[in-house]
Design a protein around this motif. Structure first.
Motif, PDB file in Angstrom:
ATOM      1  N   ILE A  82       0.852  -1.192   0.000  1.00  0.00           N
ATOM      2  CA  ILE A  82       0.000   0.000   0.000  1.00  0.00           C
ATOM      3  C   ILE A  82       0.886   1.240   0.000  1.00  0.00           C
ATOM      4  N   GLY A  83       0.293   2.380  -0.370  1.00  0.00           N
ATOM      5  CA  GLY A  83       1.026   3.647  -0.343  1.00  0.00           C
ATOM      6  C   GLY A  83       0.983   4.405  -1.655  1.00  0.00           C
ATOM      7  N   GLU A  84       0.916   3.689  -2.769  1.00  0.00           N
ATOM      8  CA  GLU A  84       0.881   4.366  -4.061  1.00  0.00           C
ATOM      9  C   GLU A  84      -0.466   5.020  -4.342  1.00  0.00           C
ATOM     10  N   GLN A  85      -1.527   4.437  -3.823  1.00  0.00           N
ATOM     11  CA  GLN A  85      -2.867   4.988  -4.012  1.00  0.00           C
ATOM     12  C   GLN A  85      -3.500   5.174  -2.641  1.00  0.00           C
ATOM     13  N   LEU A  86      -3.337   6.404  -2.127  1.00  0.00           N
ATOM     14  CA  LEU A  86      -3.804   6.730  -0.783  1.00  0.00           C
ATOM     15  C   LEU A  86      -4.393   8.140  -0.835  1.00  0.00           C
TER      16      LEU A  86
END
Length: 258
Positions: A206-210
């Motif tokens: 996770i992290g790229e689309q937040l």
């Protein structure tokens, strides 16, 4: 006869134990793509220079126009003379008083909402953006009795990522990925990608689309896990769901998610 029965019982027990052992689910923690608290960095010098004065509103786009509460939020697009603001710089106006924030990165999809009941201006800006990437930062602002705006606190994408990682895990069986929240199964994804060499050892990130939704009373963080395969340098999102959690953020910068 009795010895045969004992042998049969032991055989059945052994088979049961083996079967349970083979079907045991192995949970793994999701990984995070963001490795730094300060993703956006500082504004370009051209942005800092132009925001020392009264910026012409024609150089900006309106992110919020709340006529009822006398509040506008403008996002600087250009510094003039074809010099891009590179996504930096917002101007908060209340009752004719302008407050400049050159180092806030609004990015390509800024959001703003004023909560008159709590006296809070919520702002969402893009710290990192690109193909398949949208990583936002949540800001909480307040006004003094002279209508000057102040950033009370914000949530760095890294900090939100790490808080989510504490609660998220996954397991893989064949082409199915089961996602767990606090070790409780919450979603099952079936992989349809067949030409990437199979799942990587660390398959879920996770992290790229937040991003955030600030339309309601409390902000909601929205995030989409990406799948990493053995081949390929990018995460894929073909089969993964978008998850969400309500965010509570106090003025001291402490936040919790529900």
């Amino acid at each position: 006869m009795r010895q045969w029965m004992y042998a049969a019982i032991l055989m059945i027990c052994g088979m049961t134990i083996t079967s349970c052992s083979e079907n045991k689910v192995t949970e793994k923690a999701v990984c995070g793509t963001i490795d730094s608290t300060d993703v956006a960095g500082e504004a370009p010098e051209a942005v800092k220079a132009i925001m020392q004065g009264d910026v012409d509103s024609t150089l900006c786009e309106t992110t919020l126009n709340d006529a009822e509460n006398g509040i506008r939020v403008l996002s600087l697009i250009t510094c003039g003379n074809d010099v891009s603001a590179e996504g930096y710089g917002i101007i908060v106006c209340r009752n004719g008083v302008k407050t400049m924030f050159p180092n806030i990165r609004h990015g390509r999809m800024p959001q703003a909402r004023y909560d008159a009941e709590d006296g809070v201006l919520w702002f969402v800006g893009g710290d990192a953006e690109g193909t398949g990437v949208q990583t936002d930062r949540l800001y909480k602002l307040r006004f003094d009795d002279k209508s000057n705006a102040t950033v009370v606190t914000s949530i760095a994408p890294y900090d939100m990522q790490q808080e989510l990682i504490k609660r998220l895990s996954y397991s893989i069986s064949g082409e199915q990925i089961v996602l767990y929240t606090n070790h409780v199964p919450t979603d099952t994804m079936t992989n349809t990608v067949s030409d990437m060499g199979g799942f990587d050892d660390d398959a879920l990130w996770i992290g790229e689309q937040l991003t955030y939704d600030i339309d309601g009373k409390s902000p909601v963080v929205k995030f989409t896990p990406g799948v990493k395969f053995v081949t390929g340098l990018v995460l894929t999102y073909d089969d993964t769901p978008t998850l969400s959690a309500r965010v509570n953020l106090d003025d001291n910068g402490t936040f919790t998610i529900e």
